[in-house]
Design a protein around this motif. Sequence first.
Motif, PDB file in Angstrom:
ATOM      1  N   ASP A 175       0.830  -1.207   0.000  1.00 41.93           N
ATOM      2  CA  ASP A 175       0.000   0.000   0.000  1.00 41.93           C
ATOM      3  C   ASP A 175       0.867   1.260   0.000  1.00 41.93           C
ATOM      4  O   ASP A 175       0.451   2.303  -0.505  1.00 41.93           O
ATOM      5  N   ALA A 176       2.051   1.155   0.592  1.00 45.47           N
ATOM      6  CA  ALA A 176       2.969   2.296   0.646  1.00 45.47           C
ATOM      7  C   ALA A 176       3.794   2.439  -0.629  1.00 45.47           C
ATOM      8  O   ALA A 176       4.602   3.368  -0.727  1.00 45.47           O
ATOM      9  N   GLY A 177       3.627   1.530  -1.572  1.00 48.95           N
ATOM     10  CA  GLY A 177       4.318   1.638  -2.852  1.00 48.95           C
ATOM     11  C   GLY A 177       5.614   0.872  -2.970  1.00 48.95           C
ATOM     12  O   GLY A 177       6.343   1.035  -3.956  1.00 48.95           O
ATOM     13  N   PHE A 178       5.935   0.033  -1.994  1.00 51.09           N
ATOM     14  CA  PHE A 178       7.173  -0.742  -2.078  1.00 51.09           C
ATOM     15  C   PHE A 178       7.081  -1.792  -3.181  1.00 51.09           C
ATOM     16  O   PHE A 178       5.996  -2.306  -3.488  1.00 51.09           O
ATOM     17  N   ASP A 179       8.239  -2.135  -3.744  1.00 51.19           N
ATOM     18  CA  ASP A 179       8.317  -3.132  -4.808  1.00 51.19           C
ATOM     19  C   ASP A 179       8.320  -4.555  -4.263  1.00 51.19           C
ATOM     20  O   ASP A 179       8.134  -5.514  -5.016  1.00 51.19           O
ATOM     21  N   GLY A 180       8.533  -4.703  -2.966  1.00 46.39           N
ATOM     22  CA  GLY A 180       8.561  -6.013  -2.325  1.00 46.39           C
ATOM     23  C   GLY A 180       8.965  -5.833  -0.873  1.00 46.39           C
ATOM     24  O   GLY A 180       9.079  -4.706  -0.383  1.00 46.39           O
ATOM     25  N   VAL A 181       9.183  -6.958  -0.192  1.00 44.60           N
ATOM     26  CA  VAL A 181       9.552  -6.904   1.227  1.00 44.60           C
ATOM     27  C   VAL A 181      10.643  -7.920   1.524  1.00 44.60           C
ATOM     28  O   VAL A 181      10.792  -8.928   0.827  1.00 44.60           O
ATOM     29  N   GLU A 182      11.397  -7.630   2.590  1.00 41.63           N
ATOM     30  CA  GLU A 182      12.390  -8.562   3.113  1.00 41.63           C
ATOM     31  C   GLU A 182      12.017  -8.903   4.548  1.00 41.63           C
ATOM     32  O   GLU A 182      11.749  -8.007   5.350  1.00 41.63           O
ATOM     33  N   ILE A 183      12.011 -10.186   4.873  1.00 42.92           N
ATOM     34  CA  ILE A 183      11.780 -10.638   6.247  1.00 42.92           C
ATOM     35  C   ILE A 183      13.118 -10.656   6.976  1.00 42.92           C
ATOM     36  O   ILE A 183      14.066 -11.319   6.538  1.00 42.92           O
ATOM     37  N   HIS A 184      13.176  -9.930   8.088  1.00 46.07           N
ATOM     38  CA  HIS A 184      14.403  -9.898   8.903  1.00 46.07           C
ATOM     39  C   HIS A 184      14.404 -11.136   9.804  1.00 46.07           C
ATOM     40  O   HIS A 184      13.681 -11.197  10.793  1.00 46.07           O
ATOM     41  N   ALA A 185      15.217 -12.122   9.431  1.00 47.12           N
ATOM     42  CA  ALA A 185      15.315 -13.368  10.200  1.00 47.12           C
ATOM     43  C   ALA A 185      16.732 -13.542  10.734  1.00 47.12           C
ATOM     44  O   ALA A 185      17.206 -14.662  10.912  1.00 47.12           O
ATOM     45  N   ALA A 186      17.403 -12.408  11.009  1.00 45.99           N
ATOM     46  CA  ALA A 186      18.826 -12.399  11.347  1.00 45.99           C
ATOM     47  C   ALA A 186      19.074 -11.710  12.681  1.00 45.99           C
ATOM     48  O   ALA A 186      18.147 -11.310  13.384  1.00 45.99           O
ATOM     49  N   ASN A 187      20.347 -11.610  13.037  1.00 46.47           N
ATOM     50  CA  ASN A 187      20.847 -10.742  14.116  1.00 46.47           C
ATOM     51  C   ASN A 187      20.227 -10.971  15.487  1.00 46.47           C
ATOM     52  O   ASN A 187      20.174 -10.052  16.303  1.00 46.47           O
ATOM     53  N   GLY A 188      19.741 -12.155  15.754  1.00 45.83           N
ATOM     54  CA  GLY A 188      19.226 -12.453  17.082  1.00 45.83           C
ATOM     55  C   GLY A 188      17.845 -11.898  17.376  1.00 45.83           C
ATOM     56  O   GLY A 188      17.424 -11.887  18.541  1.00 45.83           O
ATOM     57  N   TYR A 189      17.102 -11.460  16.338  1.00 41.73           N
ATOM     58  CA  TYR A 189      15.751 -10.932  16.548  1.00 41.73           C
ATOM     59  C   TYR A 189      14.724 -12.066  16.487  1.00 41.73           C
ATOM     60  O   TYR A 189      15.086 -13.233  16.501  1.00 41.73           O
ATOM     61  N   LEU A 190      13.437 -11.739  16.458  1.00 46.63           N
ATOM     62  CA  LEU A 190      12.402 -12.724  16.788  1.00 46.63           C
ATOM     63  C   LEU A 190      12.456 -14.005  15.946  1.00 46.63           C
ATOM     64  O   LEU A 190      12.409 -15.106  16.501  1.00 46.63           O
ATOM     65  N   VAL A 191      12.539 -13.873  14.623  1.00 45.01           N
ATOM     66  CA  VAL A 191      12.562 -15.093  13.791  1.00 45.01           C
ATOM     67  C   VAL A 191      13.810 -15.913  14.106  1.00 45.01           C
ATOM     68  O   VAL A 191      13.757 -17.141  14.238  1.00 45.01           O
ATOM     69  N   ASN A 192      14.934 -15.231  14.253  1.00 45.09           N
ATOM     70  CA  ASN A 192      16.187 -15.884  14.624  1.00 45.09           C
ATOM     71  C   ASN A 192      16.074 -16.562  15.990  1.00 45.09           C
ATOM     72  O   ASN A 192      16.639 -17.645  16.232  1.00 45.09           O
ATOM     73  N   GLN A 193      15.328 -15.947  16.909  1.00 45.60           N
ATOM     74  CA  GLN A 193      15.139 -16.531  18.246  1.00 45.60           C
ATOM     75  C   GLN A 193      14.401 -17.864  18.161  1.00 45.60           C
ATOM     76  O   GLN A 193      14.726 -18.810  18.898  1.00 45.60           O
ATOM     77  N   PHE A 194      13.424 -17.957  17.284  1.00 42.56           N
ATOM     78  CA  PHE A 194      12.728 -19.234  17.112  1.00 42.56           C
ATOM     79  C   PHE A 194      13.649 -20.284  16.501  1.00 42.56           C
ATOM     80  O   PHE A 194      13.616 -21.458  16.891  1.00 42.56           O
ATOM     81  N   ILE A 195      14.484 -19.878  15.542  1.00 41.41           N
ATOM     82  CA  ILE A 195      15.384 -20.823  14.870  1.00 41.41           C
ATOM     83  C   ILE A 195      16.442 -21.362  15.835  1.00 41.41           C
ATOM     84  O   ILE A 195      16.845 -22.527  15.753  1.00 41.41           O
ATOM     85  N   SER A 196      16.878 -20.528  16.769  1.00 43.02           N
ATOM     86  CA  SER A 196      18.045 -20.847  17.587  1.00 43.02           C
ATOM     87  C   SER A 196      17.726 -21.735  18.783  1.00 43.02           C
ATOM     88  O   SER A 196      16.844 -21.428  19.591  1.00 43.02           O
ATOM     89  N   ALA A 197      18.510 -22.790  18.937  1.00 44.82           N
ATOM     90  CA  ALA A 197      18.381 -23.651  20.114  1.00 44.82           C
ATOM     91  C   ALA A 197      18.761 -22.905  21.394  1.00 44.82           C
ATOM     92  O   ALA A 197      18.373 -23.315  22.493  1.00 44.82           O
TER      93      ALA A 197
END
Length: 384
Positions: A175-197
Amino acid sequence: MSNHTALLTPITFGRHTLKNRIMLPPLTRQRAAQPGDLPTELMATYYSQRAGAGLMVTEGAQIEPRGQGYAWTPGIYSKEQIDGWRKVTAAVHAEGGVIFAQLWHVGRVSHTALQPAGAAPIAPSAIPAQQAKAFIETAPGAGTLVAPSVPQALSVAGVKEVVALYAQAAQNALDAGFDGVEIHAANGYLVNQFISAHANARTDDYGGSLQNRLRFLREIVAAVAAVVGPGRLGVRFTPLFAGTEQDRVYIGLVEDDPHATYIEAIKVLEQAGVGYLSIAEADWDNAPELPEDFRRAVRRTFSGLIVYAGRYTAERAARLVEAQLADLIAFGRPFIANPDLPLRIANGWPLNAINPATMYGGGEQGYTDYPAYAELTTHTKEAA
């Protein structure tokens, strides 16, 4: 002219022809307007100055109020934020640029001062982040780094709610006009927290085995791809191959077997048809190199575009593209200080030095006032 032809050749990415292999990666700058964490005209200027990149990704934009771990970072969940981002995309598109929004949730790397109603931050498990820091405002325009608060573990229903919030943020980006999106799954943030033992001690479907720990990633990728299309989606990982305290301080979670963990994570992206994979390497002095066998395994596993970011010189970047191990190379600090970086690389022009004191927060100083090379040469001629 410099011999960096590999970086300067166009490449097809979905419906776009990227004009070069040089990427502006997500770079936190903490200049959103307050209150409301709103993108601004100044941010539009900053991004439009750097639209010579083949592909641009915004700084991380939190997908909901609970996703914020640092004061003054922009959101992508309110109408006012979407309106602000529309100024950014319009300015970039006017310069012929291609720009994606990075969707961000910090999870446990936050503080009660940043959370709605002062609640505990959310995470896969109630395990505090030991080495990371959050950043809270102490007065208008002033703040301090603090230890993150002890998080609360998400219920299964809560996990599903966050997945839905990622999908909504993806729609907001369109809606804001972006051409696409990137999911931040790095650097110890939420997605990375789920991945990490190390951060995920769950005993339900989202914890335990690696495949269970990858479930959150899998569900977010599916939900976001359903909104934007897999070809307009990227995912960012940080697969670190060293386990020192310094590594954890700088960049997050180091797995016991990073090769196996991240090749399995990349298979999730491949199965979903994700458009690009971005790998952020360690970028401090004497940082460990990514093993060559890992790079080759990444190429064998993933058929989309592969992006690497780290302490790349133009020469080293061109070699990696020539070796067909990377399709694009992201330049962070050099792009902050050199808005015309692709032109400088193409012509072998010297680079501006970065001012570390103006990286985070503030106004135009150290943000939109770095000169392009043409401006420097004009000033030199005028002085002569």
